[in-house]
Scaffold this motif. Structure first.
Motif, PDB file in Angstrom:
ATOM      1  N   PHE A 402       0.798  -1.232   0.000  1.00  0.00           N
ATOM      2  CA  PHE A 402       0.000   0.000   0.000  1.00  0.00           C
ATOM      3  C   PHE A 402       0.830   1.281   0.000  1.00  0.00           C
ATOM      4  CE2 PHE A 402      -3.078  -3.116   1.483  1.00  0.00           C
ATOM      5  CZ  PHE A 402      -4.125  -2.816   0.628  1.00  0.00           C
ATOM      6  N   LEU A 403       2.127   1.187   0.316  1.00  0.00           N
ATOM      7  CA  LEU A 403       2.894   2.434   0.429  1.00  0.00           C
ATOM      8  C   LEU A 403       3.990   2.580  -0.617  1.00  0.00           C
ATOM      9  CD1 LEU A 403       3.198   2.632   4.313  1.00  0.00           C
ATOM     10  CD2 LEU A 403       1.519   3.717   2.818  1.00  0.00           C
ATOM     11  N   LEU A 404       4.356   1.496  -1.272  1.00  0.00           N
ATOM     12  CA  LEU A 404       5.432   1.592  -2.257  1.00  0.00           C
ATOM     13  C   LEU A 404       4.945   2.403  -3.454  1.00  0.00           C
ATOM     14  CD1 LEU A 404       8.303   0.318  -2.832  1.00  0.00           C
ATOM     15  CD2 LEU A 404       7.093  -1.217  -4.358  1.00  0.00           C
ATOM     16  N   SER A 405       5.744   3.370  -3.879  1.00  0.00           N
ATOM     17  CA  SER A 405       5.277   4.129  -5.040  1.00  0.00           C
ATOM     18  C   SER A 405       5.798   3.472  -6.311  1.00  0.00           C
ATOM     19  CB  SER A 405       5.681   5.599  -4.951  1.00  0.00           C
ATOM     20  OG  SER A 405       7.062   5.687  -4.766  1.00  0.00           O
ATOM     21  N   VAL A 406       4.861   3.150  -7.175  1.00  0.00           N
ATOM     22  CA  VAL A 406       5.163   2.489  -8.428  1.00  0.00           C
ATOM     23  C   VAL A 406       5.020   3.525  -9.537  1.00  0.00           C
ATOM     24  CG1 VAL A 406       4.476   0.616  -9.962  1.00  0.00           C
ATOM     25  CG2 VAL A 406       4.193   0.364  -7.511  1.00  0.00           C
TER      26      VAL A 406
END
Ligand SMILES: *[C@@H]1O[C@H](CO)[C@@H](O)[C@H](O)[C@H]1NC(C)=O
Ligand SMILES: *[C@@H]1O[C@H](CO)[C@@H](O)[C@H](O)[C@H]1NC(C)=O
Length: 629
Positions: A402-406
């Motif tokens: 939910f927090l990793l920016s892709v």
């Protein structure tokens, strides 16, 4: 009904012969049924494939041209796709379209010129049907348009082969149970053994070939006696494992071409999505049983650790070998090798859970005496460091997901990409999970045909056994480990075990209900096999606890069922898994079908292939050949 065999050798042969002839009978009947079906039951219009129907589009409007768009109801928040463009007043039918029949479909009809919507219909097309869409205007008022769908030719009932196959297998089961019951009657057995006594020849042949002499099987009756008096190994675990494995084999072989025997395109569950987590679950259970017994025997933890590590490496390498076949696209290049897969996932999960177990499990006290069972959580609390680490791992999964920016994708994206989410993120398949795999392994080293490309038309490679999901499969195996702890701690206290299994099942069910808000797509975290989302793990472990409770009750408590035929593949699971993958394209497992779009023929082929694996594992069981790594 017990599917166990007497150990008398001639009886054994008799059983094998009858099973083989029954399987032959099945294939003959079903292929004759299928050829009949091709003729009469389902009139499949030529050039239609499975899961398709024909739609003739008739434009009765005097002036307008229109476009027909379609969207599957299964496809969540999807873009409409063009089906056909219908000119006005051409000869009928103005257009013939092929339409998907897996799920209900919404058709949208727009004018070609102004793109205004004329009408919209939701309809469940049946496989191999022939339908007409009539678009008429009422009088001259162009805006008042009616659309209707008419059945030209009623499709057959394409699920019939499943029902027939079901009854055939029930019949086989009853025959075998009856046969084994008869053969176990002492009189019959003695008569057979006296009548045909091949033991002497058997011994001679075997010594000729250099194998050790076999003892007289007729008089020994070895494993029977031993099972009835000292139940060492829990048959329910092998039965449960075998059940998952056999469904897995059937599904991998094609599942008769039915969509509900294939993996779900994205969120939700089909039968095919159930079995892999169960397999992981039961692996966890076995880990606890075997490690705790080996620790009790005085093995050092280091020695066990090296053993575990070596097994994981072997499993990983076998997995790498199994999924990188050559036959489809010619020899594989090193740059195309897929790295993660089912056995690799199992291997990593096994390693992590076993290490957790070796680190924190105490040399267990003997099973608690009956009087001390008042403390409710004694199978959980003493293991708190393990639970803490599992919680940390799960937090890691949640944070990464939910927090990793892709790049190019919204944070916490859980969708399939493609035409989903109204086509806004076509390359975001699998969100963070997909991104991590493509980053770490490389785009060419992950699975190229994820199940999402059927409904969601995704183009991105995505690995359903990827890296991030491994965390959740560790959680799944850990829940299985919990089942193992319950079994060990409450040895011979069947009621305690059953109650605990049931409680865990309900508890996991409640968590799943909250996480998914009891819906397929709208929950906080939907149930998803491709992502191995945490709700998928809780849902499937809820099912697993429940099923294990049933199997445990029938097989190990009441002993009304000896677990056949699932027990045998369950005893030789690596061999069956690897074998079914490697020999998939060899003759008795696959042959040329007369009609490659007939469910009956696919189903026959897949069921025969699966049955052969059951038979092979049975023969190996009889010969005491087990592939252990
Ligand atoms: C479908 O039905 C129409 C109308 O009855 C018929 O003209 C057409 O030949 C049928 N198509 C096939 C492939 O059976
Ligand atoms: C998605 O990927 C394809 C192929 O790599 C590329 O052509 C397309 O522009 C990408 N789409 C978006 C929205 O980034």
């Amino acid at each position: 009904m017990e599917l166990a065999w007497p150990t008398c050798a001639p009886a054994h042969c008799l059983c094998l012969v009858s099973t083989l002839s029954l399987i032959l009978l099945v294939s003959c009947t079903s292929s004759s049924i299928s050829s009949q079906q091709a003729n009469s039951l389902t009139k499949r219009p030529a050039h239609l494939k499975m899961d398709q129907a024909l739609l003739l589009i008739n434009n009765e409007l005097s002036t307008e041209k229109f476009d027909v768009y379609w969207r599957s109801d299964q496809c969540y928040q999807c873009l409409y796709q063009t089906l056909a463009i219908a000119d006005h007043r051409m000869e009928h039918p103005s257009d013939v379209a092929v339409i998907d029949t897996r799920h209900p479909i919404t058709l949208q009809i727009n004018t070609t010129s102004e793109k205004t919507e004329l009408c919209r219909i939701n309809y469940r097309f049946r496989e191999f049907g022939n339908y007409s869409l009539w678009v008429k205007s009422n009088h001259s008022a162009t805006k008042d348009v009616t659309c209707e769908i008419i059945i030209n030719q009623n499709p057959g009932y394409t699920n019939l082969p499943i029902i027939i196959a079901f009854f055939i297998y029930i019949a086989i089961f009853i025959c075998l149970s009856l046969g084994s019951f008869l053969l176990r009657l002492n009189t019959v057995q003695n008569w057979l053994c006296k009548r045909i006594n091949p033991v002497e020849t058997d011994r001679l042949i075997n010594s000729e070939l250099g194998s050790p002499n076999r003892a007289d099987l007729c008089s020994q009756d070895a494993h029977y006696v031993s099972w009835n008096t000292v139940p060492q190994r829990l048959r329910s675990l092998d039965t449960f494992r075998g059940l998952s494995l056999i469904i897995m084999v059937f599904v991998n072989y094609g599942g008769g071409g039915y969509w509900f025997f294939k993996h779900q395109s994205w969120n939700g569950l089909t039968i095919a999505d159930l079995v892999f987590p169960w397999f992981v679950f039961i692996m966890g259970t076995s880990i606890h049983l075997s490690l705790s017994s080996m620790l009790r025997k005085g093995n050092s933890r280091w020695k066990l650790f090296w053993k575990v590590l070596w097994r994981s490496i072997q499993l990983f390498l076998i997995g790498l070998f199994v999924i990188n076949q050559n036959y489809c696209r010619g020899p594989l290049s090193w740059s195309d090798i897929r790295i993660m897969g089912v056995l690799q996932r199992l291997s990593l999960t096994y390693l992590v859970v076993s290490v957790l177990e070796l680190l924190f499990t105490k040399p267990l006290p003997d099973p608690v005496p009956q009087t001390q069972t008042c403390f409710l959580l004694q199978d959980v609390v003493p293991f708190w460091p393990q639970w803490l680490i599992i919680l940390v791992l799960e937090t890691g999964w949640l944070c990464l997901t939910f927090l990793l920016s892709v790049p190019g994708c919204p944070k916490g994206y859980l969708g399939p990409g493609g035409i989903g989410d109204f086509g806004k993120y076509p390359n975001c398949t699998g969100g963070a999970a997909g991104y991590i795999d493509r980053l770490v392994l490389g785009e060419d080293h992950v699975y190229q045909h994820p199940s999402s490309n059927v409904v969601y038309k995704t183009t991105m490679p995505y690995d359903p056994e990827g890296i991030l999901g491994t965390i959740n499969s560790v959680v799944m195996a850990f829940l299985g480990l919990q089942a193992g702890k319950i079994i060990v701690l409450y040895k011979n206290q069947h009621k305690q075990v059953l109650v605990r299994f049931f409680t865990w099942s309900v508890f996991m069910g409640v968590i799943s209900a909250i996480l998914t808000k009891c819906s397929t797509n709208e929950g906080f975290i939907p149930v998803n096999k491709n992502l191995w989302s945490i709700s998928y793990v809780t849902t499937l472990s809820s099912f697993a606890f429940f099923l294990l409770m049933l199997v445990y009750f029938l097989v190990d408590v009441k002993r009304v069922w000896m677990g056949g035929p699932f027990f045998y593949p369950g005893m030789n699971s690596i061999l069956v898994y690897v074998g079914h993958e490697v020999f998939e394209n060899y003759f008795p497992f696959k042959w040329k079908m007369q009609d490659s779009q007939s469910h009956a023929q696919h189903l026959t082929q897949n069921l025969v292939a699966t049955s052969i694996w059951v038979l092979i594992s049975y023969i190996l069981y009889r010969k005491r050949i087990f592939w252990k790594i």
